[in-house]
Structure formats: C-alpha cells, structure tokens
Write an enzyme that holds these catalytic residues in place. Structure first.
Site, PDB file in Angstrom:
ATOM      1  N   ARG A   1      26.517  40.571  67.338  1.00 54.18           N
ATOM      2  CA  ARG A   1      26.977  39.181  67.558  1.00 54.18           C
ATOM      3  C   ARG A   1      27.331  38.507  66.247  1.00 54.18           C
ATOM      4  O   ARG A   1      28.194  37.632  66.204  1.00 54.18           O
ATOM      5  CB  ARG A   1      25.920  38.413  68.361  1.00 54.18           C
ATOM      6  CG  ARG A   1      24.599  38.241  67.671  1.00 54.18           C
ATOM      7  CD  ARG A   1      23.461  37.952  68.640  1.00 54.18           C
ATOM      8  NE  ARG A   1      23.011  39.160  69.340  1.00 54.18           N
ATOM      9  CZ  ARG A   1      22.029  39.177  70.236  1.00 54.18           C
ATOM     10  NH1 ARG A   1      21.392  38.064  70.560  1.00 54.18           N
ATOM     11  NH2 ARG A   1      21.687  40.302  70.808  1.00 54.18           N
TER      12      ARG A   1
ATOM     13  N   LYS B   1      15.340  50.415  63.701  1.00 55.61           N
ATOM     14  CA  LYS B   1      15.143  50.991  65.038  1.00 55.61           C
ATOM     15  C   LYS B   1      14.154  52.152  64.970  1.00 55.61           C
ATOM     16  O   LYS B   1      14.030  52.797  63.932  1.00 55.61           O
ATOM     17  CB  LYS B   1      16.475  51.535  65.577  1.00 55.61           C
ATOM     18  CG  LYS B   1      17.470  50.481  65.988  1.00 55.61           C
ATOM     19  CD  LYS B   1      18.738  51.137  66.528  1.00 55.61           C
ATOM     20  CE  LYS B   1      19.773  50.102  66.925  1.00 55.61           C
ATOM     21  NZ  LYS B   1      19.377  49.268  68.068  1.00 55.61           N
TER      22      LYS B   1
END
Ligand code: BES
Ligand code: MN
Ligand code: ZN
Length: 499
Positions: A351, A277
């Site tokens: 996920r 990130k």
C-alpha cells in the site's frame, strides 16, 4: 514444451500423423472424419463402441494406428452437448487437446474443427481453441538443465482445420494471439526468481514494449526523491536494488480522450523488511510483483492488437528488505500526496508503494478510471482462496463491468465492502493514517488505505494475492503463475473503453 505453432487450413484429414476429432454425445462423426472412417473400414466407429466412448464433455479416446489408413492415431475429444458450450468451454477444449497431445508426445497434429450436427465452428471459437492450446502448453522450465527423456525436444505444430479458416487466422493473428503473448509475458515475469528479476531488470523488460509502439517512461531514484515519493522510497531504502516507477502509455484512441489507467504493485521480493516474515513459504514472495506483471502483460496485449483506446499502465518497482538503512516500525513518512503515514508494520509495504503511484496517476494522467492490481494481503486468501480476486471499488458501474468480464473469461472477482467505519480503523495517533488496521478485515483496511489516494476517480482495486501466484493446476495452466487478470482486463477494455 516450446510454444506450439498454430496454423489454419480447410477441413481435410491428413494422410499421416495425428488427427483430432470432436465428437458430441450423439456419437456421430463430423463429415471429414466420417469420410475417413469409411475409407478405413469403420475403424473409428468400432473404437468408439468397443471403448464405450460416450462423447461426454472433454473426455478423450486415443485410437492408435487405425486399421485401413496410414495415420499414427486419431484422438477423439468429447464435446458433450455442443449447443451448451460457452466461450470459456472452447478455451478449455483447446487446453484439453493440447494437454493430451503433449502427454502423447505428438509433434504435429490436425485438429478438425467440424461438428457432426452441421453447425459450423465460427472463427471466434476457433481462435479461443488456439488460445487454450497456447495457455496449456506454457511451461516455465528454462532453469531445468536435465530434462526427463527428451522433453526439451518436444514441440507441437497444430493445424486447426475449419471451413472458415481464413477468418479464424485473421482473428487469431490480429486479436487473440496478442492476448496469449501478454499472458505469457505476465507468467514469465512472475515465475522469474528475484535474483534474476530485480527492479532494474523488470523496468528493462517494460522498456521493451517500445517496440510495440508503447511510450515507456522510467523514473529513477533521483526523480522520485525530488518529487517526494517518500512512501514508496521508504519501502525501497532497505534494499540494494534502487526503486523504479515505470509509466507505459498506449495511445490507440482519439487524441485528448481520457485514458483508462492500470496500476500495479511491483515488489520484486517481499521479505517483510524489519517486520520480517517467517521463513516458511517466503520464497513465494518473488511473486509479489504480480500486479505489475499483469499491467505489463496487459499493455503488451493491447499494443500488439493495436487496441483503439488510450491506456496508461503504471507500476511501482521496489524490493522490501531488512538492512541497516531499512525503514522501521514507528517511522512516519510524508507521501507524494502530502498525507502522512505512520508505518506500523514494514510488511504492509504494498500500500505504501501503490499510494504514491495512484496519486501520481490521478494527478498527472487525469484518467477516466483506475484499476489497480496488487498481491496485497494474505487475508484475501483466507476470505476467497485462489478462485476469486477481491474487488474493492468506489464505483458500481466498474463493479458490474469487472464482475461480468470475470464470468465471461473465467477470471472471476468477488466484491468486498468499503465504508467510513472501516476507514476509521486506519486513523493514527501520530499521523494522518497508519499502514495497518490490525488483524480484522485486513484486506478491507488495506483497500481503505488505497482509497485515500484516488479522490473521486472511478477506481477499482483487485487484491490478487490469491490468484496471481501458487495457481491451481487447470486445463489452461500448469505453471505456478496463471497470468490471472490479463484476459479479464483485456476484455474490460474491449467491451467498455475501446471505440
Ligand atoms: N505481499 C504480502 C501479501 C501476500 C501474502 C501476498 C501471501 C501473496 C501471498 C503483503 O505485502 C503482506 O505482507 N501483507 C501483510 C499485511 C499485514 C502486515 C497487515 C499480510 O497479509 O500479512
Ligand atoms: Mn509484505
Ligand atoms: Zn507484499
């Protein structure tokens, strides 16, 4: 501010200290306050007139040292039109009162829960007020070694004075204080920095729920490897912190009754991994275990109030870090379900964690329903901001129940779509599916991914990336994490699954 003490008593004005009085738009004083006003020569009525206090909802007027009595102050709080007040408003009232008393550095006060129109304030509403007080007074300030003035010494002892005090006390102790404690646990977990709260530390906190009668099972790396939780393990492999999966069981319902299951994403820190990130705002990713924190706080609440229901809480705890052992874009993993996943972006890690936990819960718990919570996508913030969680579900009944519980508690959800056409967007050239579907509809394709692991079980996914952290300042919360979801799901359980 430390946790306020809450006591209940019959309506009586104290001779000294601080009294809080509720005043509606008709400006009439409730009986106990009217009697006090008579003995102090109408000081309150005069203050109301001179300050042009109109009794509008949640307005306050601080009457300092009213003449003719020994009180430090009487704080008047506007009730507006009391007949219009909903459950949420009584919570807010508690928040407003606590906020005012904290600002004034009042150490002890009596809140007179009486209405001038002769309507009694019922036990439920008094307990709501007490909950609002506790939620508003919460602060995560344990790491501040230098406090402003003597803030650290500030405490609040609040007595709620009402006719039905014994029923209110019973309700507070048995049903509502447990919810307050659950929210507090969730807020603490989310606010705690990742150097302090790693995967093992989080699991240890969950283990403490055993004291409340919760069965807590912790799966370690060896067991996860042996059973083939490779999607979850792939995320964990770039971190020194070992993965943990915690299964919490509260058996308060009938034996053999299918439990309702809550599943939480517990990424204790999300650096993005190799798909790292940007630096700006990365510190917020200590809160990427917000879903797991809600599940843990909810289990705490349900067990503390001895909910008559079987519930399973399951959380996947990992840290997403880049190192020489980290998972790469392009890697293909075989999930616990046997379905294969091409990892396009290591930052779409939530996920990958949830899919193995969902599959495990579906297969081993045989739940009546599954609700998962995850700080899953930045895209849900773009869609809904911080005011609604994204709701994705394969079940219209669950959608209705969650929507209604949201409106009652103020922790609202907004339903988002799922469909076969969206599902296609995560088909992969190399494997059964890929872990991202591109920029468009990012929250939907994330939910479609999860859907591939729940079979036919009634399931709802709450994307709480907008609601779990960076919470707006409200009358019920001043902390970075509001604990959003604990009250919502406690209500869902109480209204629909509890006997
Ligand atoms: N934990 C983040 C999502 C997030 C973003 C939570 C902002 C709270 C605030 C999640 O793991 C993530 O990185 N999602 C990616 C998915 C993308 C790579 C497909 C995102 O939203 O950018
Ligand atoms: Mn991520
Ligand atoms: Zn994440």
């Amino acid at each position: 501010m430390s946790r306020p003490t809450i006591a209940f008593a019959k309506p009586e004005a104290p001779a000294t200290g601080t009294l809080v009085v509720l005043v509606a738009e008709d400006l009439a004083l409730p009986p106990t306050a009217a009697a006090l006003d008579a003995t102090c020569g109408g000081a309150l009525g005069r203050a109301i007139a001179k300050a042009a206090f109109k009794g509008k909802g949640f307005a306050t007027l601080d009457v300092v040292a009213p003449a003719g009595c020994d009180l430090d102050r009487v704080v008047l709080v506007g009730l507006g039109k009391p007949a219009d007040l909903s459950e949420k408003d009584w919570l807010k009232l508690g928040g407003v009162v606590a906020g005012k008393l904290i600002d004034l550095k009042v150490a002890a006060a009596t809140l007179l829960l009486e209405r001038a129109d002769g309507e009694g304030i019922v036990a439920e509403r008094a307990a709501d007020v007490a909950l609002g007080v506790r939620l508003r007074a919460y602060a995560f300030d344990g790491y501040k070694t230098k406090k402003k003035d003597d803030d650290d010494k500030v405490t609040l002892d609040l007595t709620l004075a009402l006719a039905d005090s014994s029923a209110a006390k019973k309700l507070w102790k048995a049903r509502v204080e447990p919810i307050s404690d659950g929210v507090t646990l969730t807020r603490d977990l989310i606010c705690e920095p990742a150097n302090v709260l790693g995967t093992e530390e989080f699991a240890a906190k969950a283990k403490k729920l055993e004291k409340l009668g919760v069965e807590v099972e912790i799966l370690g790396e060896k067991e996860l490897k042996k059973a083939g939780w490779n999607a979850l393990l792939g995320v964990a492999q770039g971190s020194k912190r070992p993965p943990r999966v915690v299964i919490m069981r509260w058996n308060g319902g009938a034996e053999g009754e299918a439990p309702v299951a809550f599943v939480g994403k517990g990424v204790v820190f999300d650096s993005g991994g190799i798909s790292i990130k940007p630096a700006a705002g990365m510190e917020d990713m200590k809160g990427d275990m917000g879903g797991a924190a809600v599940v843990t706080g909810l289990m705490h609440a349900l067990a503390s109030r001895k909910a008559k229901v079987n519930v399973v809480g399951a959380i996947g705890l990992v840290e997403n870090m880049p190192d020489a052992g980290a998972q790469r874009p392009g890697d293909i993993v075989t999930s616990l379900s046997g379905q294969t996943i091409e990892v396009i972006n290591t930052d779409a890690e939530g996920r990958l964690v949830l899919c193995d936990v969902l599959w495990h819960v579906k297969e081993t718990v045989k739940p009546a329903a599954i609700v998962d919570l995850a700080t899953l996508t930045g895209a849900i913030l773009v869609a809904l901001g911080k005011l609604n969680a994204g709701l994705f579900t394969n079940d219209d009944i669950l959608a209705e129940r969650l929507t209604t519980a949201g409106l009652v508690t103020g922790e609202t959800v907004w339903r988002m779509p799922l469909s076969a056409d969206y599902d296609k967007l995560i088909d992969s050239t190399w494997a059964d599916m890929k872990n991202t579907g591109g920029r468009d509809a990012g929250s939907v394709t994330a939910a479609q991914f999860l859907k591939r692991f729940v079979g036919d079980v009634p399931w709802a996914h709450l994307d709480v990336a907008g609601t779990a952290m960076g919470s707006p300042s409200t009358d019920l919360n001043k902390a970075w994490a509001s604990g959003w979801g604990v009250r919502l799901l406690d209500r869902l359980v109480a209204d629909h699954y509890e006997k």
